[in-house]
Scaffold this active site. Structure first.
Site, PDB file in Angstrom:
ATOM      1  N   ARG A 194       0.819  -1.214   0.000  1.00 14.92           N
ATOM      2  CA  ARG A 194       0.000   0.000   0.000  1.00 14.92           C
ATOM      3  C   ARG A 194       0.849   1.260   0.000  1.00 14.92           C
ATOM      4  NH1 ARG A 194      -4.949  -2.587   2.505  1.00 14.92           N
ATOM      5  NH2 ARG A 194      -6.554  -1.003   2.467  1.00 14.92           N
ATOM      6  N   ARG A 224     -21.329  -2.429   3.193  1.00 16.87           N
ATOM      7  CA  ARG A 224     -20.605  -3.689   3.381  1.00 16.87           C
ATOM      8  C   ARG A 224     -20.944  -4.317   4.725  1.00 16.87           C
ATOM      9  NH1 ARG A 224     -14.246  -4.090   2.267  1.00 16.87           N
ATOM     10  NH2 ARG A 224     -14.080  -2.465   3.844  1.00 16.87           N
ATOM     11  N   ARG A 256     -10.070   7.033   4.429  1.00 18.94           N
ATOM     12  CA  ARG A 256      -9.352   5.923   3.790  1.00 18.94           C
ATOM     13  C   ARG A 256      -9.152   6.188   2.296  1.00 18.94           C
ATOM     14  NH1 ARG A 256     -13.369   1.761   5.276  1.00 18.94           N
ATOM     15  NH2 ARG A 256     -12.164   0.225   4.131  1.00 18.94           N
TER      16      ARG A 256
HETATM   17  P1  ADP Z   1     -12.094  -4.494  -0.823  1.00 15.70           P
HETATM   18  O1  ADP Z   1     -11.516  -5.780  -0.293  1.00 15.70           O
HETATM   19  O2  ADP Z   1     -11.427  -4.066  -2.098  1.00 15.70           O
HETATM   20  O3  ADP Z   1     -12.103  -3.400   0.189  1.00 15.70           O
HETATM   21  P2  ADP Z   1     -14.682  -5.917  -0.847  1.00 15.70           P
HETATM   22  O4  ADP Z   1     -14.408  -7.139  -1.653  1.00 15.70           O
HETATM   23  O5  ADP Z   1     -14.821  -6.068   0.612  1.00 15.70           O
HETATM   24  O6  ADP Z   1     -13.606  -4.758  -1.207  1.00 15.70           O
HETATM   25  O7  ADP Z   1     -16.012  -5.244  -1.442  1.00 15.70           O
HETATM   26  C1  ADP Z   1     -16.520  -4.023  -0.914  1.00 15.70           C
HETATM   27  C2  ADP Z   1     -18.041  -4.075  -0.900  1.00 15.70           C
HETATM   28  O8  ADP Z   1     -18.543  -4.059  -2.253  1.00 15.70           O
HETATM   29  C3  ADP Z   1     -18.634  -5.331  -0.256  1.00 15.70           C
HETATM   30  O9  ADP Z   1     -19.825  -4.944   0.380  1.00 15.70           O
HETATM   31  C4  ADP Z   1     -18.911  -6.253  -1.450  1.00 15.70           C
HETATM   32  O10 ADP Z   1     -19.980  -7.141  -1.193  1.00 15.70           O
HETATM   33  C5  ADP Z   1     -19.275  -5.245  -2.540  1.00 15.70           C
HETATM   34  N1  ADP Z   1     -18.857  -5.665  -3.888  1.00 15.70           N
HETATM   35  C6  ADP Z   1     -17.742  -6.349  -4.232  1.00 15.70           C
HETATM   36  N2  ADP Z   1     -17.672  -6.520  -5.564  1.00 15.70           N
HETATM   37  C7  ADP Z   1     -18.777  -5.920  -6.089  1.00 15.70           C
HETATM   38  C8  ADP Z   1     -19.288  -5.749  -7.433  1.00 15.70           C
HETATM   39  N3  ADP Z   1     -18.631  -6.226  -8.498  1.00 15.70           N
HETATM   40  N4  ADP Z   1     -20.448  -5.072  -7.577  1.00 15.70           N
HETATM   41  C9  ADP Z   1     -21.100  -4.572  -6.494  1.00 15.70           C
HETATM   42  N5  ADP Z   1     -20.678  -4.702  -5.224  1.00 15.70           N
HETATM   43  C10 ADP Z   1     -19.532  -5.367  -5.014  1.00 15.70           C
HETATM   44  P1  ADP Z   2     -10.033  -2.069   2.630  1.00 18.79           P
HETATM   45  O1  ADP Z   2      -9.661  -2.881   1.447  1.00 18.79           O
HETATM   46  O2  ADP Z   2     -11.484  -1.965   2.865  1.00 18.79           O
HETATM   47  O3  ADP Z   2      -9.355  -0.745   2.678  1.00 18.79           O
HETATM   48  P2  ADP Z   2      -8.341  -3.685   4.420  1.00 18.79           P
HETATM   49  O4  ADP Z   2      -9.009  -4.751   5.155  1.00 18.79           O
HETATM   50  O5  ADP Z   2      -7.421  -4.047   3.310  1.00 18.79           O
HETATM   51  O6  ADP Z   2      -9.499  -2.708   3.945  1.00 18.79           O
HETATM   52  O7  ADP Z   2      -7.520  -2.761   5.430  1.00 18.79           O
HETATM   53  C1  ADP Z   2      -8.109  -2.237   6.590  1.00 18.79           C
HETATM   54  C2  ADP Z   2      -7.104  -1.390   7.358  1.00 18.79           C
HETATM   55  O8  ADP Z   2      -6.004  -2.211   7.768  1.00 18.79           O
HETATM   56  C3  ADP Z   2      -6.473  -0.261   6.566  1.00 18.79           C
HETATM   57  O9  ADP Z   2      -7.248   0.921   6.553  1.00 18.79           O
HETATM   58  C4  ADP Z   2      -5.145  -0.074   7.320  1.00 18.79           C
HETATM   59  O10 ADP Z   2      -5.344   0.623   8.541  1.00 18.79           O
HETATM   60  C5  ADP Z   2      -4.775  -1.512   7.671  1.00 18.79           C
HETATM   61  N1  ADP Z   2      -3.935  -2.140   6.619  1.00 18.79           N
HETATM   62  C6  ADP Z   2      -4.249  -3.237   5.866  1.00 18.79           C
HETATM   63  N2  ADP Z   2      -3.263  -3.507   4.998  1.00 18.79           N
HETATM   64  C7  ADP Z   2      -2.302  -2.573   5.199  1.00 18.79           C
HETATM   65  C8  ADP Z   2      -1.047  -2.296   4.602  1.00 18.79           C
HETATM   66  N3  ADP Z   2      -0.540  -3.048   3.603  1.00 18.79           N
HETATM   67  N4  ADP Z   2      -0.342  -1.228   5.085  1.00 18.79           N
HETATM   68  C9  ADP Z   2      -0.796  -0.471   6.088  1.00 18.79           C
HETATM   69  N5  ADP Z   2      -1.984  -0.667   6.683  1.00 18.79           N
HETATM   70  C10 ADP Z   2      -2.728  -1.712   6.250  1.00 18.79           C
END
Ligand code: ADP
Ligand code: ADP
Ligand code: ZN
Length: 215
Positions: A88, A127, A170
């Site tokens: 990241r 979500r 974020r």
């Molecule tokens: P990330 O890991 O990148 O943060 P998630 O996989 O958790 O994202 O997805 C974020 C939200 O969007 C979840 O509520 C998930 O169910 C929804 N989501 C994921 N893919 C899609 C899609 N192709 N269309 C609509 N909603 C989606």
């Molecule tokens: P999302 O895809 O919805 O942003 P993640 O589950 O990947 O969420 O991450 C949630 C939180 O965990 C981030 O906002 C950060 O605080 C921390 N985190 C996860 N991966 C990393 C990373 N590679 N470097 C720094 N912080 C991280």
């Protein structure tokens, strides 16, 4: 197959990773899931990470670099790996290059899942997550039974950082610290852009089309 899924919070990395990991039989390594498990277990790492996660800030690089080095040297990564949420920052990417060179498993591709900011906010605010790592959406991707995980039957919850103010923070952290990695991996010649706005299955099919080249 050695892959990193890249994209802003809410792009669908976790959703796609769950399916891809099963389909290709490679471990899904989500740094967010690992950190949240540590927070739940009250470990030293979890206590430290929580302060940053609750505010929508990144956990310090040195913490993540140590964590990912340990994880990638576990035996299940012998046949490949699927990174989700790492790297990241540029220092994390530089460290990763070193780790992967040490274990002789360079990345085949970095898959950049592209979704507009408006759509990201809708996705994140609806979500619902499970401690097993599955995530759902109240409208776009509801579980079979409301509030219950299809995969493990546990009760779903809303992440503390999926509240409106923290979501905005974020996304801004993503733009400032993480987005520059798009150029970084484009320059390295391994970036693949995928349109993440379609249905979950359509995005999955697009990613598989790319990944099949590396089987
Ligand atoms: P990330 O890991 O990148 O943060 P998630 O996989 O958790 O994202 O997805 C974020 C939200 O969007 C979840 O509520 C998930 O169910 C929804 N989501 C994921 N893919 C899609 C899609 N192709 N269309 C609509 N909603 C989606
Ligand atoms: P999302 O895809 O919805 O942003 P993640 O589950 O990947 O969420 O991450 C949630 C939180 O965990 C981030 O906002 C950060 O605080 C921390 N985190 C996860 N991966 C990393 C990373 N590679 N470097 C720094 N912080 C991280
Ligand atoms: Zn579950």
């Amino acid at each position: 197959m050695n892959i990193a899924l890249f994209g802003p919070p809410g792009a669908g990395k976790g959703t796609q990773a769950k399916e891809l990991s099963k389909y290709y039989n490679i471990p899904h390594i989500s740094t967010g899931d690992i950190l949240r498990a540590n927070v739940r277990d009250g470990t030293e790492l979890g206590l430290k990470a929580k302060q940053y996660m609750d505010k929508g800030e990144l956990v310090p690089d040195e913490v993540l670099i140590g964590l990912i080095r340990n994880r990638l040297t576990e035996p299940d990564c012998e046949t490949g790996y699927l990174l989700d949420g790492y790297p990241r920052t540029i220092p994390q990417a530089d460290a990763l290059t070193g780790i992967l060179s040490d274990i002789n498993k360079p990345l085949d591709a970095v898959i950049n899942i592209e979704v507009s900011d408006d759509e990201l906010v809708k996705r994140l605010s609806g979500r619902r997550s499970c401690t097993c790592g599955e995530s759902y959406h109240v409208v776009f991707n509801p579980p079979e039974k409301e509030g219950v995980c299809n995969a493990c039957g546990a009760e779903l919850y809303q992440r503390d950082d999926d509240k409106e103010e923290v979501i905005r923070q974020r996304l801004s952290v993503y733009n400032e610290k993480t987005k520059p990695l798009i150029n970084y991996y484009d320059d390295a010649g391994i970036l693949v852009n995928i349109d993440g706005t379609g249905a979950v299955d359509a995005v999955f099919a697009d990613i598989c089309k790319v990944m099949d080249q590396f089987k």
